[in-house]
Each structure stands twice: as C-alpha cells, then as structure tokens.
Design a protein around this motif. Structure first.
Motif, mmCIF file in Angstrom:
data_model
loop_
_atom_site.group_PDB
_atom_site.id
_atom_site.type_symbol
_atom_site.label_atom_id
_atom_site.label_comp_id
_atom_site.label_asym_id
_atom_site.label_seq_id
_atom_site.Cartn_x
_atom_site.Cartn_y
_atom_site.Cartn_z
ATOM 1 N N SER A 24 -15.816 6.312 -28.057
ATOM 2 C CA SER A 24 -14.546 6.500 -28.197
ATOM 3 C C SER A 24 -13.677 7.514 -29.202
ATOM 4 O O SER A 24 -13.075 8.315 -28.448
ATOM 5 C CB SER A 24 -14.256 5.011 -29.029
ATOM 6 N N THR A 180 -17.194 -1.427 -31.305
ATOM 7 C CA THR A 180 -18.094 -1.300 -30.486
ATOM 8 C C THR A 180 -18.141 0.420 -30.484
ATOM 9 O O THR A 180 -17.516 1.203 -29.583
ATOM 10 C CB THR A 180 -17.488 -1.107 -28.671
ATOM 11 N N HIS A 184 -23.473 1.006 -31.863
ATOM 12 C CA HIS A 184 -23.899 -0.054 -31.337
ATOM 13 C C HIS A 184 -24.414 0.314 -29.769
ATOM 14 O O HIS A 184 -25.137 -0.241 -29.520
ATOM 15 C CB HIS A 184 -22.419 -0.986 -30.776
ATOM 16 N N LEU A 185 -23.572 2.017 -29.254
ATOM 17 C CA LEU A 185 -24.271 2.369 -28.802
ATOM 18 C C LEU A 185 -25.774 3.118 -28.894
ATOM 19 O O LEU A 185 -26.849 2.713 -27.833
ATOM 20 C CB LEU A 185 -23.290 4.089 -27.916
ATOM 21 N N LYS A 215 -13.471 -7.363 -26.413
ATOM 22 C CA LYS A 215 -13.484 -5.702 -26.719
ATOM 23 C C LYS A 215 -14.833 -5.739 -26.707
ATOM 24 O O LYS A 215 -15.255 -5.122 -25.726
ATOM 25 C CB LYS A 215 -12.539 -5.327 -27.439
ATOM 26 N N GLU A 216 -15.988 -6.521 -27.642
ATOM 27 C CA GLU A 216 -17.051 -6.579 -27.472
ATOM 28 C C GLU A 216 -17.649 -6.973 -26.215
ATOM 29 O O GLU A 216 -18.958 -6.426 -26.116
ATOM 30 C CB GLU A 216 -17.195 -8.001 -28.834
ATOM 31 N N THR A 218 -16.415 -7.215 -23.435
ATOM 32 C CA THR A 218 -16.725 -5.840 -22.323
ATOM 33 C C THR A 218 -17.030 -5.062 -22.824
ATOM 34 O O THR A 218 -17.894 -4.122 -21.615
ATOM 35 C CB THR A 218 -14.932 -5.073 -22.486
ATOM 36 N N PHE A 219 -17.522 -4.453 -24.131
ATOM 37 C CA PHE A 219 -18.457 -3.569 -23.879
ATOM 38 C C PHE A 219 -20.177 -3.892 -23.730
ATOM 39 O O PHE A 219 -20.744 -2.938 -23.512
ATOM 40 C CB PHE A 219 -18.737 -3.513 -25.667
ATOM 41 N N CYS A 220 -20.612 -5.058 -23.934
ATOM 42 C CA CYS A 220 -21.787 -5.645 -23.535
ATOM 43 C C CYS A 220 -21.761 -5.698 -22.501
ATOM 44 O O CYS A 220 -23.433 -5.268 -21.398
ATOM 45 C CB CYS A 220 -21.921 -7.105 -24.226
ATOM 46 N N LYS A 222 -20.797 -3.303 -20.254
ATOM 47 C CA LYS A 222 -20.784 -2.134 -19.864
ATOM 48 C C LYS A 222 -22.275 -1.166 -20.125
ATOM 49 O O LYS A 222 -22.236 -0.480 -19.441
ATOM 50 C CB LYS A 222 -19.523 -1.106 -20.298
#
Length: 320
Positions: A24, A180, A184-185, A215-216, A218-220, A222
């Motif tokens: 981000s 995120t 996390h990445l 949002k979490e 969505t992160f997973c 992606k």
C-alpha cells in the motif's frame, strides 16, 4: 541488497522485498513501476534455506485480523496450547508482529532470551512440545519501541523463517500484526512456496471489525492463501454461576455468521468472553489446563483445535 531510494515513501518495503511495488505504501511512489517489474530486485539468496527449514514443518497456520484489539494474539496462544495438549503433537508459535509482540507475555516467558547456536536460533520452550519465537526476546526491554522501516521488518521475518531451529513440527502458527502490509506479504511469499499452508481470520461481532476482515479476505484471495474459516471472538459473556448468556458487543449486521454467508467461508468458532482468559494471559499461565473443562470457552477452543486438525488432515490426504 539494493538501497532504498531517497524519494521513497516512509513505509517503503524496499526494492528487495517480496512486496516491492505492490504494498500500500508503494501507491504514488515514482519508483513503483521499477520495483514491481523486478528490475530493482536482486536474486533472493535466502529462499532455498527458508524452504529447507519449512520442509520439516508439516502444517503452517497464519492467524490474521483486519483490526487490532480483536484478540488475535490470545487466539493464537490458546489455539497453540489446545493443539499441544496432545503430548505427541509438536507446536511452534512464530510472533511476526514486529512492532507489538505479545506472545512472550501471554505465554509467560517474557524474561527469557534467545540462544544462538551454530544451526540457528533456539526457540523458547513453554512445554516440551510447545515453543515460541518473537522479537520480544531480542529486545533489552519489552517496553522498547521498534521503529523500523519495511525492509528491516521483512529482514527479521526472513531470519525467523530461515534461522530458527524448530526441529520437526506438526504445526507452526504465525501470529501476524493487524492489516495487510509488509509483514503479511513477506510471510505469504515464503510460506506459499511450501506445502500445507492456510489461514484463519479473527474478528469480533461489530461491523467496524468485519469491514477490515473483508479486506483481509481479499488479501488472501489475491495472494492465493487458503482460508480455513472465520473465528468470531468475544461473541458473548456466559456467567460462570447462573450460565446466563449476555451479548457484550452486539452486531448490527449479523456478525461472523452474516460474513460467512456473504463470503462463503465457514465460521470455525464463536469464542465467549471469559475474564479468566485475560488474567491467564497477563500472568502467562495456561487457562485451558486450569479452568473448568466444561466451561464454554474451554470447549470452544478445544473444538476449534479439532477443526484445524481435521482441515489439515483432510488437505494432506487430498494432496497425497
């Protein structure tokens, strides 16, 4: 290692990070296209060593939350203790909340320090089959503030993944910070190169928490990190004397049950509030072994642990 450009944003993950150009903080940075293309990144010399270390760990479970204060660290510690209640099960906890490490205090080992051996860092053992590693063991005081940019945090996480001598583990549970971001990445990048990796998402019933959980999720999606399910914490308070259930944090939108229907992700557990859990975490004691074994919280955590075991057992069977 590539240098961070002078015009980089404050929370730049660094050109060598797995999140280079994608985090981000990269939005609007003049170097974003260069970093995301991989032109600025050097080959990752640690990847093979990390994968070799992860090969001795059967299952990796990432505990996520979109918002702080939902009890994610408590859930991590309690779940680890529940899994380790079987003496033959080897469990490790990796605290990757670099700026807010909680596991040393919650597990009652805040005064311990890490021993560096020739084969790597030795984790701190709570029980013969339960160990933990955290930046909290590397600080002079737990009150020290960790003021690091993304590359420094990512570098420590890589060291944790590469250098901690866990031995053979059945479960490695990773306690992550809220959000995120860089941590996390980095975790997702390396863990997903190994086998048997999944996540659970912790929330409370209020919509303000559920918004961040979306949002979490969505992160997973992606990063292609499988989600086992949602854990709703602080669902209600059950009086230990009269057994009356009170809703302390009412939901205006249906809580985790509504989110489950919306996202198609099962609710694994609805964990009640028990003041004895908060006391046990402050004291670093084992609530699950000292509390009434028929209390709602003890039963809920044992059922959660059983669902985690069933998921990984089924996924392992499907893979073979």
């Amino acid at each position: 290692m590539s240098e961070i450009p002078e015009n980089a944003p404050e929370h730049c993950p660094g050109p060598d990070s797995s999140g280079a150009g994608q985090a981000s903080a990269c939005a609007g940075c003049p170097n974003q296209n260069l970093c995301s293309s991989g032109a600025a990144a050097a080959p990752d010399a640690d990847a093979a060593a990390i994968l070799e270390r992860l090969s001795s760990i059967k299952h990796k479970l990432v505990v996520l939350s979109g918002k702080g204060g939902v009890g994610k660290s408590t859930v991590t510690a309690m779940l680890a203790r529940a899994l380790a209640s079987e003496p033959h099960i080897q469990v490790g906890i990796l605290d990757v909340d670099i700026c807010g490490p909680s596991q040393p205090r919650v597990l009652g080992v805040a005064e311990e320090s890490v021993h560096a051996a020739g084969t790597g860092w030795s984790p701190i053992y709570i029980e013969d089959n339960l160990a933990v590693m955290s930046i909290g063991f590397l600080l002079e005081s737990l009150e020290d503030a960790v003021m690091w940019r993304g590359p420094s945090k990512n570098g420590l996480i890589k060291r944790f993944l590469k250098d901690v001598e866990w031995g053979k583990l059945d479960y490695l549970i990773l306690d992550t910070p809220p959000g995120t971001s860089d941590e996390h990445l980095t975790v997702a990048h390396y863990l997903l190169q190994a086998s048997s990796v999944a996540a659970i998402v912790v929330t409370t019933p209020q919509e303000v928490s559920l918004l961040d959980v979306r949002k979490e999720i969505t992160f997973c999606e992606k990063v292609k990190l499988p989600i086992i399910g949602i854990v709703e914490n602080m669902t209600s308070f059950v009086c230990p004397k009269c057994k009356h259930e009170s809703i302390v944090f009412p939901s205006s939108t249906g809580g985790a049950a509504s989110l489950s229907l919306e996202c198609g992700i099962p609710v694994l557990a609805r964990l009640p509030i028990d003041p004895l859990i908060a006391r046990a975490c402050d004291e670093g004691s084992d609530y699950l072994s000292t509390a009434d074994q028929q209390s709602p919280a003890v039963l809920a955590y044992k059922q959660l642990a059983e669902k985690i075991r069933e998921y990984f057992s089924a996924s392992q069977g499907a893979a073979s």
